[in-house]
Motif scaffolding. Structure first.
Motif, PDB file in Angstrom:
ATOM      1  N   ILE A  60      -9.032   3.730   8.592  1.00  0.00           N
ATOM      2  CA  ILE A  60      -8.114   4.021   7.506  1.00  0.00           C
ATOM      3  C   ILE A  60      -6.989   3.000   7.504  1.00  0.00           C
ATOM      4  O   ILE A  60      -6.469   2.639   8.559  1.00  0.00           O
ATOM      5  CB  ILE A  60      -7.528   5.446   7.663  1.00  0.00           C
ATOM      6  N   GLY A  61      -6.632   2.529   6.325  1.00  0.00           N
ATOM      7  CA  GLY A  61      -5.529   1.580   6.214  1.00  0.00           C
ATOM      8  C   GLY A  61      -5.288   1.230   4.766  1.00  0.00           C
ATOM      9  O   GLY A  61      -6.084   1.547   3.884  1.00  0.00           O
ATOM     10  N   SER A  62      -4.193   0.557   4.523  1.00  0.00           N
ATOM     11  CA  SER A  62      -3.841   0.180   3.151  1.00  0.00           C
ATOM     12  C   SER A  62      -4.765  -0.938   2.654  1.00  0.00           C
ATOM     13  O   SER A  62      -5.449  -1.598   3.444  1.00  0.00           O
ATOM     14  CB  SER A  62      -2.378  -0.263   3.085  1.00  0.00           C
ATOM     15  N   ASN A  63      -4.759  -1.140   1.353  1.00  0.00           N
ATOM     16  CA  ASN A  63      -5.562  -2.200   0.753  1.00  0.00           C
ATOM     17  C   ASN A  63      -5.176  -3.551   1.335  1.00  0.00           C
ATOM     18  O   ASN A  63      -3.996  -3.849   1.493  1.00  0.00           O
ATOM     19  CB  ASN A  63      -5.355  -2.233  -0.768  1.00  0.00           C
ATOM     20  N   GLY A  64      -6.183  -4.336   1.674  1.00  0.00           N
ATOM     21  CA  GLY A  64      -5.944  -5.691   2.146  1.00  0.00           C
ATOM     22  C   GLY A  64      -5.598  -5.824   3.609  1.00  0.00           C
ATOM     23  O   GLY A  64      -5.312  -6.920   4.075  1.00  0.00           O
ATOM     24  N   CYS A  65      -5.647  -4.736   4.380  1.00  0.00           N
ATOM     25  CA  CYS A  65      -5.251  -4.843   5.787  1.00  0.00           C
ATOM     26  C   CYS A  65      -6.397  -5.291   6.694  1.00  0.00           C
ATOM     27  O   CYS A  65      -6.174  -5.547   7.861  1.00  0.00           O
ATOM     28  CB  CYS A  65      -4.638  -3.534   6.280  1.00  0.00           C
TER      29      CYS A  65
END
Length: 191
Positions: A60-65
């Motif tokens: 799980i993570g933000s877009n582009g990470c």
């Protein structure tokens, strides 16, 4: 917070660093996206992580990470700049990318699957490519049609079917739920 590279980060909560040494906040990592993964994703101390049999993991993570790039590294599509990813001798990885897979529009649907496997082992036993296609809502007429006649959703379903037909024992799904319709997700759970 420490990043994997050991630099001190003022972390925003999902891995994008505001003050990571070696990363430029407006342009990302100056050494490229692969370096960005190592310098800016905090994996909670999982530098040496072993995936066990029947274990399910979510990234799980933000877009582009770097989630997709990490999955591509595990699948062997992208090589890490440093470090290693060790895959067990009996592990066969199936990878379902979020990007559209190129398919030959002139190839028949049945031939696409048969090029992967004539017979597929399921929890119910061994079934033919035709039977698997039927389970995935491909009628006999659709099975002998060229791939170019399929809708975008049907092509994604065929791509998923191809990944499952490889009889992989480790499956990597990159945002599969975003790209599959409800009937396909239902079939996938029962296959």
């Amino acid at each position: 917070m420490k990043s994997l590279c050991g630099a001190d980060c003022d972390n925003c909560g999902y891995g994008k660093s505001r003050n990571c040494k070696g990363c430029n906040e407006t342009k990302g990592c100056p050494f490229g996206k692969q370096c960005f993964i190592y310098q800016c994703i905090d994996m909670g101390g999982m530098n040496n992580y072993i995936v066990l049999k029947n274990q399910r993991l979510g990234i799980i993570g933000s877009n582009g990470c770097g989630k997709s790039t990490l999955l591509k590294m595990i699948a062997g599509i992208v090589q890490p700049d440093s470090g290693t990813i060790e895959i067990g001798e009996t592990v066969k990885i199936g990878y379902f990318a979020q990007e559209e897979k190129h398919m030959d529009d002139s190839q028949r649907v049945i031939d696409y699957v048969k090029d992967i496997a004539e017979y597929i082992t399921t929890k119910d036993g061994r079934i033919s490519a035709t039977q698997l296609l039927e389970r995935f809502l491909f009628t006999p007429d659709m099975q002998y049609a060229p791939i170019g006649k399929l809708s975008g959703g049907e092509k994604r379903r065929l791509y998923l079917l191809g990944v499952l037909a490889e009889n992989a024992n480790v499956l990597l799904f990159d945002e599969a739920g975003n790209n599959l319709d409800i009937p396909t997700l239902t079939i996938w759970k029962t296959t």
